[in-house]
Design an enzyme around this catalytic site. Structure first.
Site, PDB file in Angstrom:
ATOM      1  N   HIS A 288       0.835  -1.194   0.000  1.00 48.93           N
ATOM      2  CA  HIS A 288       0.000   0.000   0.000  1.00 48.93           C
ATOM      3  C   HIS A 288       0.868   1.241   0.000  1.00 48.93           C
ATOM      4  CE1 HIS A 288      -3.336   2.702   0.811  1.00 48.93           C
ATOM      5  NE2 HIS A 288      -2.567   3.277   1.718  1.00 48.93           N
TER       6      HIS A 288
ATOM      7  N   ASP B  45     -15.295   3.557   7.948  1.00 55.05           N
ATOM      8  CA  ASP B  45     -14.234   4.457   7.503  1.00 55.05           C
ATOM      9  C   ASP B  45     -14.772   5.489   6.515  1.00 55.05           C
ATOM     10  OD1 ASP B  45     -11.422   5.349   7.042  1.00 55.05           O
ATOM     11  OD2 ASP B  45     -11.871   4.607   5.030  1.00 55.05           O
TER      12      ASP B  45
ATOM     13  N   ARG C 124     -14.654  13.680   9.058  1.00 51.79           N
ATOM     14  CA  ARG C 124     -13.393  14.302   9.464  1.00 51.79           C
ATOM     15  C   ARG C 124     -13.011  15.424   8.520  1.00 51.79           C
ATOM     16  NH1 ARG C 124      -9.771   9.498   9.013  1.00 51.79           N
ATOM     17  NH2 ARG C 124      -8.101  10.997   9.314  1.00 51.79           N
TER      18      ARG C 124
ATOM     19  N   SER D  17      -7.657   4.338   9.781  1.00 46.42           N
ATOM     20  CA  SER D  17      -8.410   4.425   8.525  1.00 46.42           C
ATOM     21  C   SER D  17      -7.713   3.614   7.422  1.00 46.42           C
ATOM     22  CB  SER D  17      -8.529   5.901   8.120  1.00 46.42           C
ATOM     23  OG  SER D  17      -8.896   6.056   6.773  1.00 46.42           O
TER      24      SER D  17
ATOM     25  N   LYS E 255      -8.752  -0.596   5.922  1.00 46.31           N
ATOM     26  CA  LYS E 255      -9.025  -0.974   4.530  1.00 46.31           C
ATOM     27  C   LYS E 255      -8.103  -2.096   4.079  1.00 46.31           C
ATOM     28  CE  LYS E 255      -9.024   3.489   3.813  1.00 46.31           C
ATOM     29  NZ  LYS E 255      -9.236   4.896   3.504  1.00 46.31           N
TER      30      LYS E 255
END
Ligand code: URA
Ligand code: CA
Length: 433
Positions: A82, A161, A168, A183, A187
């Site tokens: 990621h 999320d 947010r 967050s 995922k």
């Protein structure tokens, strides 16, 4: 349990229990807790922070708020990569086939780009016929037989999320390490891989603009992953200037092919080898990073990596002949050079501004609904530390319109030429604990 008591508890700097965190996330996801109370809780977390145990609980509560992907039918240790997002970040396109070529199963879920950063899905869609709308069964079967497949993001992953991030965004609570780390990790964990390699970018083009913030985020994510049973490590890498030369969808596909051939830009090649070596070791296909790196270099020089890329495209309906006939990729009508106005050394390239320049051409989206133009983008001809003579091309603009004055202005404003300059260090830190 009453949410107002939990808000007050966090406001006063106390620790929330596992059950209390679950109560908050469940209630907010299902709608029994309204936005105003969730906002207050997020602001309390923003100021009072969370310890490692609370962060891991928050992450798992978000994972359990929706669907999760079960990859247990895939043989071997599934490793995901990621990136926290950057400009011209072509690494996934190179890494997926490259590590698959040495036997690491890559079951990749991918998304679209927004703002100055691009998405892997968009890039892949510049290949005629390629599609990511495959069933979960097909996805698992492809990874078992070919070691690599990409599927589009499922709509039902981590609904908590989605709701929290949107809230947010409008309540001044985005920049909390506890909230960002949970967050992102929720995922990744919901997507089902056994191990996770994080590429945390730092610099102008990154979400985290300073090394200090990037390090804190990376450590927080690595601890969450390991605390919830997913082997996780992070590399902090430079995003002060764009990665590689290409920024734009079809251009980046071409750059990925060059890199799989061993003819890619030095920084993209190096980052791919660093992240890939970590993935190979986490998948237990090599004992050391040195051994893993050699395996990847061999896969590139033998042509196996490129062959795996062709196989991957064909499996998902894509036209693999683009590998040898790049002119079949979407082509821009105009190629416009941006000549240097002075001689010297490139001393700075502001990555996010260059990303915005590519977006203005149509390579990226300003809003989720925007259509993108797969053919357009930028090819950097110089990078930080390179010598230039007045008149040398700094960038080639690939456009489908002739008037690119505003893009050119943005590029001139983002590329500094002075007496001296040095290429930034690519790999800042590797975090394993
Ligand atoms: N990216 C995410 O996915 N979540 C955040 O909170 C911030 C950046
Ligand atoms: Ca690139």
């Amino acid at each position: 349990m009453r949410i107002v008591d939990l808000i007050a508890k966090k406001r006063d700097g106390k620790e929330l229990t596992t059950e209390e965190i679950e109560f908050f996330i469940q209630g907010y996801t299902t709608g029994s807790i309204p936005d105003y109370q969730a906002s207050a809780m997020m602001m309390a977390i923003y100021f009072q922070d969370m310890n490692d145990r609370e962060r891991a609980d928050l992450t798992m509560a978000m994972v359990n708020s929706g669907e999760t992907i079960d990859l247990s039918a895939i043989d071997g240790i599934k490793v995901d990569k990621h990136s926290t997002g950057g400009v011209g970040d072509t690494t996934t396109l190179v890494l997926a086939p490259l590590v698959a070529a040495v036997g690491v199963p890559v079951a990749k879920m991918s998304g679209r780009g927004l703002g100055h950063t691009g998405g892997t899905l968009d890039k892949l869609e510049s290949i005629k016929g390629f599609h990511i709308e495959i069933s979960k069964e097909q996805f698992v079967d492809l990874v078992n037989r070919h070691k690599v497949a990409v599927i589009g993001q499922s709509g039902n992953l981590t609904p908590a999320d989605k709701k929290m991030y949107a809230l947010r965004d409008v309540t001044g609570t985005v920049n909390s390490i506890a909230l960002i780390a949970s967050s992102i990790m929720s995922k990744k964990i919901a997507a089902g891989s056994d191990a996770i390699v994080l590429d945390v970018k730092t610099g102008a083009g990154a979400f985290m603009k300073t090394d200090e913030d990037a390090l804190e985020l990376a450590k927080a994510m690595v601890r969450i992953g390991n605390n919830v049973g997913r082997h996780t490590m992070a590399v902090i890498s430079d995003m002060s200037q764009p990665l590689g030369f290409a920024i734009g969808n079809a251009l980046e596909v071409q750059e990925a092919i060059d890199t799989l051939r061993g003819q890619g830009p030095a920084d993209l090649t190096e980052l791919t080898l660093v992240l890939g070596s970590q993935m190979v070791v986490l998948a237990k296909k090599a004992k050391t990073l040195e051994e893993a790196r050699q395996m990847l270099l061999d896969a590139i020089s033998s042509g196996k990596a490129l062959e795996k890329f062709r196989e991957f495209l064909t499996n998902q309906g894509g036209d693999a002949s683009i590998v040898d006939s790049p002119e079949k990729l979407p082509q821009a009508k105009f190629k416009i050079e941006v000549p240097a106005k002075t001689s010297g050394v490139v001393s700075n390239m502001i990555a996010d501004e260059i990303g915005v320049a590519a977006m203005l051409l149509g390579a990226g989206r300003a809003t989720k609904e925007d259509e993108i133009d797969l053919a357009v983008g930028l090819m950097l001809r110089k990078k930080v530390g390179d010598r230039v003579n007045a008149g040398d091309s700094l960038v080639t603009i690939y456009a489908n319109r002739e008037d690119v004055a505003s893009v050119m202005d943005k590029l001139y404003a983002s590329i500094e030429i002075s007496n001296s300059g040095q290429a930034p260090k690519l790999i800042h830190t590797v975090i394993t604990q």
